[in-house]
Design a protein around this motif. Structure first.
Motif, PDB file in Angstrom:
ATOM      1  N   CYS A  68       0.823  -1.213   0.000  1.00 21.82           N
ATOM      2  CA  CYS A  68       0.000   0.000   0.000  1.00 21.82           C
ATOM      3  C   CYS A  68       0.852   1.256   0.000  1.00 21.82           C
ATOM      4  O   CYS A  68       0.486   2.268  -0.612  1.00 21.82           O
ATOM      5  CB  CYS A  68      -0.937   0.013   1.200  1.00 21.82           C
ATOM      6  SG  CYS A  68      -2.178  -1.303   1.191  1.00 21.82           S
ATOM      7  N   TYR A  69       1.976   1.221   0.693  1.00 23.61           N
ATOM      8  CA  TYR A  69       2.845   2.393   0.757  1.00 23.61           C
ATOM      9  C   TYR A  69       3.737   2.497  -0.473  1.00 23.61           C
ATOM     10  O   TYR A  69       4.378   3.516  -0.686  1.00 23.61           O
ATOM     11  CB  TYR A  69       3.709   2.336   2.023  1.00 23.61           C
ATOM     12  CG  TYR A  69       4.309   3.668   2.424  1.00 23.61           C
ATOM     13  CD1 TYR A  69       3.515   4.664   2.997  1.00 23.61           C
ATOM     14  CD2 TYR A  69       5.662   3.923   2.239  1.00 23.61           C
ATOM     15  CE1 TYR A  69       4.065   5.879   3.365  1.00 23.61           C
ATOM     16  CE2 TYR A  69       6.219   5.139   2.614  1.00 23.61           C
ATOM     17  CZ  TYR A  69       5.414   6.124   3.173  1.00 23.61           C
ATOM     18  OH  TYR A  69       5.954   7.337   3.540  1.00 23.61           O
ATOM     19  N   GLY A  70       3.779   1.443  -1.281  1.00 25.11           N
ATOM     20  CA  GLY A  70       4.559   1.491  -2.512  1.00 25.11           C
ATOM     21  C   GLY A  70       6.043   1.272  -2.307  1.00 25.11           C
ATOM     22  O   GLY A  70       6.862   1.865  -3.028  1.00 25.11           O
ATOM     23  N   ILE A 121      -1.692   9.099   1.529  1.00 25.18           N
ATOM     24  CA  ILE A 121      -2.101   8.163   0.482  1.00 25.18           C
ATOM     25  C   ILE A 121      -3.607   7.948   0.531  1.00 25.18           C
ATOM     26  O   ILE A 121      -4.272   7.871  -0.501  1.00 25.18           O
ATOM     27  CB  ILE A 121      -1.344   6.830   0.630  1.00 25.18           C
ATOM     28  CG1 ILE A 121       0.153   7.049   0.368  1.00 25.18           C
ATOM     29  CG2 ILE A 121      -1.904   5.776  -0.316  1.00 25.18           C
ATOM     30  CD1 ILE A 121       0.997   5.800   0.529  1.00 25.18           C
ATOM     31  N   VAL A 125      -6.252   8.541  -2.588  1.00 24.67           N
ATOM     32  CA  VAL A 125      -7.109   7.505  -3.147  1.00 24.67           C
ATOM     33  C   VAL A 125      -8.564   7.959  -3.186  1.00 24.67           C
ATOM     34  O   VAL A 125      -9.308   7.644  -4.118  1.00 24.67           O
ATOM     35  CB  VAL A 125      -6.972   6.200  -2.335  1.00 24.67           C
ATOM     36  CG1 VAL A 125      -8.014   5.184  -2.750  1.00 24.67           C
ATOM     37  CG2 VAL A 125      -5.570   5.619  -2.518  1.00 24.67           C
ATOM     38  N   PHE A 132      -1.494   9.115  -8.906  1.00 19.13           N
ATOM     39  CA  PHE A 132      -0.094   8.846  -8.569  1.00 19.13           C
ATOM     40  C   PHE A 132       0.747   8.891  -9.841  1.00 19.13           C
ATOM     41  O   PHE A 132       0.371   8.297 -10.858  1.00 19.13           O
ATOM     42  CB  PHE A 132       0.053   7.471  -7.920  1.00 19.13           C
ATOM     43  CG  PHE A 132      -0.682   7.325  -6.615  1.00 19.13           C
ATOM     44  CD1 PHE A 132      -0.156   7.841  -5.445  1.00 19.13           C
ATOM     45  CD2 PHE A 132      -1.903   6.670  -6.561  1.00 19.13           C
ATOM     46  CE1 PHE A 132      -0.830   7.704  -4.238  1.00 19.13           C
ATOM     47  CE2 PHE A 132      -2.592   6.536  -5.366  1.00 19.13           C
ATOM     48  CZ  PHE A 132      -2.053   7.054  -4.202  1.00 19.13           C
ATOM     49  N   TYR A 135       2.071   4.560  -9.989  1.00 15.14           N
ATOM     50  CA  TYR A 135       1.068   3.925  -9.137  1.00 15.14           C
ATOM     51  C   TYR A 135       1.691   2.856  -8.250  1.00 15.14           C
ATOM     52  O   TYR A 135       1.310   2.719  -7.081  1.00 15.14           O
ATOM     53  CB  TYR A 135      -0.039   3.308  -9.987  1.00 15.14           C
ATOM     54  CG  TYR A 135      -1.160   2.726  -9.174  1.00 15.14           C
ATOM     55  CD1 TYR A 135      -2.141   3.547  -8.626  1.00 15.14           C
ATOM     56  CD2 TYR A 135      -1.231   1.360  -8.923  1.00 15.14           C
ATOM     57  CE1 TYR A 135      -3.171   3.022  -7.852  1.00 15.14           C
ATOM     58  CE2 TYR A 135      -2.250   0.825  -8.144  1.00 15.14           C
ATOM     59  CZ  TYR A 135      -3.216   1.659  -7.619  1.00 15.14           C
ATOM     60  OH  TYR A 135      -4.214   1.128  -6.849  1.00 15.14           O
ATOM     61  N   ARG A 138       3.379   4.575  -5.515  1.00 16.29           N
ATOM     62  CA  ARG A 138       2.464   5.504  -4.838  1.00 16.29           C
ATOM     63  C   ARG A 138       3.071   6.900  -4.682  1.00 16.29           C
ATOM     64  O   ARG A 138       2.821   7.603  -3.695  1.00 16.29           O
ATOM     65  CB  ARG A 138       2.061   4.966  -3.459  1.00 16.29           C
ATOM     66  CG  ARG A 138       1.449   3.592  -3.446  1.00 16.29           C
ATOM     67  CD  ARG A 138       0.092   3.548  -4.138  1.00 16.29           C
ATOM     68  NE  ARG A 138      -0.630   2.332  -3.817  1.00 16.29           N
ATOM     69  CZ  ARG A 138      -0.539   1.192  -4.501  1.00 16.29           C
ATOM     70  NH1 ARG A 138       0.252   1.129  -5.564  1.00 16.29           N
ATOM     71  NH2 ARG A 138      -1.235   0.125  -4.156  1.00 16.29           N
ATOM     72  N   GLU A 139       3.830   7.326  -5.672  1.00 10.24           N
ATOM     73  CA  GLU A 139       4.393   8.662  -5.643  1.00 10.24           C
ATOM     74  C   GLU A 139       4.902   9.058  -7.033  1.00 10.24           C
ATOM     75  O   GLU A 139       5.160   8.169  -7.863  1.00 10.24           O
ATOM     76  CB  GLU A 139       5.521   8.754  -4.626  1.00 10.24           C
ATOM     77  CG  GLU A 139       6.724   7.836  -4.883  1.00 10.24           C
ATOM     78  CD  GLU A 139       7.791   8.001  -3.815  1.00 10.24           C
ATOM     79  OE1 GLU A 139       8.002   9.132  -3.339  1.00 10.24           O
ATOM     80  OE2 GLU A 139       8.413   7.001  -3.462  1.00 10.24           O
TER      81      GLU A 139
END
Length: 353
Positions: A68-70, A121, A125, A132, A135, A138-139
């Motif tokens: 989830c945090y990438g 995050i 979403v 993002f 993706y 996530r950044e």
């Protein structure tokens, strides 16, 4: 997850993180600088499970799923620090909700490097225009596409408490309701948040209670009705209902705390089951999800839900599930429509969106 853990509706819970706090209109924290200090080193915290790796920052203790945090593969988990702690930006706030703490990542706002901004995050979403840059990682969180009108919305919880209302808000998905609130304020107030593959719906305290008592009412949808239905990807289009069929779904409580009400029997991989034969109550089940991955959870019960056959204006027909169809007066503002069919929508719907 939000439905099962939500406290009494309309009342705030505790903060998301120990250091969460609003910021004054001049940009300064509400607490003195001496109280906003470097977090204490907590040591390595990491755990693996079937649904993914849960990891905590060794500096501030924020706990996130690695995926989830990438975090990239090969990240050294025993000494991991979140992006905010790596940059030592403990006083930075989320540009979208104006709170410190939580799972923050850098936001791309076309600001110079010395004016680096951050965003949660979860906020990214939930807000439709936010995306993002990468993706998988996530950044950066891209907020430049947010409409100007959204920045002018006022959070009812910040306003009621006398706090400065900065950032951007989401609105209630209830019919003809324009209540607005920050994503994090909605969560802390225990409001109902519904998640699907296509939209995130928020409901104010009144409509949260209505939805809990009555459920998501699809019983009024009849053959011949005009509805907004999922067309392709995450986009919706107007369609006519040409048939209704009842199918069996399973309710599954996943190991991460989330609940799905529409697991098909064919998605269960470790137990042989069909419309007539279900797993035993509380039995462990392995579910094949839409992303191609499998996730473990606990079987709760079997239900029958309507499946709607719809015909779009271009002649295409398809079957959609309950969370992929909306009556004309209940279409969430976050639903994205195909531009080709926008001008063909029912006349009463334009004023409601």
């Amino acid at each position: 997850l939000f439905e099962t853990l939500r406290p009494k509706i309309g009342y705030p819970t505790g903060p998301l993180q120990d250091d969460v706090g609003p910021v004054q209109s001049n940009g300064n924290p509400t607490r003195s600088p001496s109280t906003v200090q470097q977090p204490v080193n907590r040591g390595p915290i990491a755990a693996s499970s079937d649904e993914g790796t849960l990891i905590a920052c060794t500096c501030c203790g924020i706990c996130v799923h690695k995926e989830c945090y990438g975090l990239p593969d090969g990240e050294f988990l025993s000494s991991w620090q979140c992006n905010r702690c790596k940059e030592k930006n403990w006083e930075k706030v989320c540009v979208l909700c104006n709170l410190r703490g939580g799972a923050l990542k850098q936001a791309d706002t076309s600001q110079p490097p010395n004016s680096l901004r951050w965003a949660h995050i979860a906020c990214a979403v939930a807000i439709p225009e936010v995306s993002f840059g990468n993706y998988k990682l996530r950044e950066p969180i891209q907020v430049k596409a947010i409409q100007k009108d959204r920045w002018t919305l006022r959070c009812r919880y910040c306003t009621a408490s006398g706090r400065p209302c900065r950032g951007t808000c989401v609105q209630c998905s209830g019919p003809r309701c324009f209540a607005s609130f920050h994503v994090t304020c909605a969560y802390r107030a225990g409001l109902l948040i519904r998640l699907s593959d296509t939209v995130v719906q928020f409901f104010c305290a009144k409509h949260s209670q209505d939805d809990l008592e009555q459920g998501v009412n699809r019983s009024k949808i009849r053959v011949g009705a005009i509805v907004a239905a999922k067309y392709s990807g995450a986009e919706f289009a107007w369609a006519n209902v040409i048939g209704i069929n009842f199918v069996v779904y399973y309710v599954v409580l996943f190991d991460d705390g989330s609940i799905s009400h529409n697991v098909r029997p064919s998605d269960v991989k470790n137990v042989q089951c069909d419309a007539q034969k279900s797993p035993q109550e509380s039995q462990r089940v392995e579910i094949l999800w839409s992303d191609g991955e499998t996730y473990w959870g606990k079987f709760l019960r079997a239900t029958q839900q309507p499946e709607y056959k719809v015909k779009f204006l271009d002649g295409q027909t398809t079957a959609v599930e309950c969370d992929e169809i909306f009556e004309t007066g209940r279409v969430p503002r976050s639903a994205k429509f195909l531009k080709a069919v926008w001008n063909a929508m029912p006349p009463d719907s334009a004023a409601e969106r």
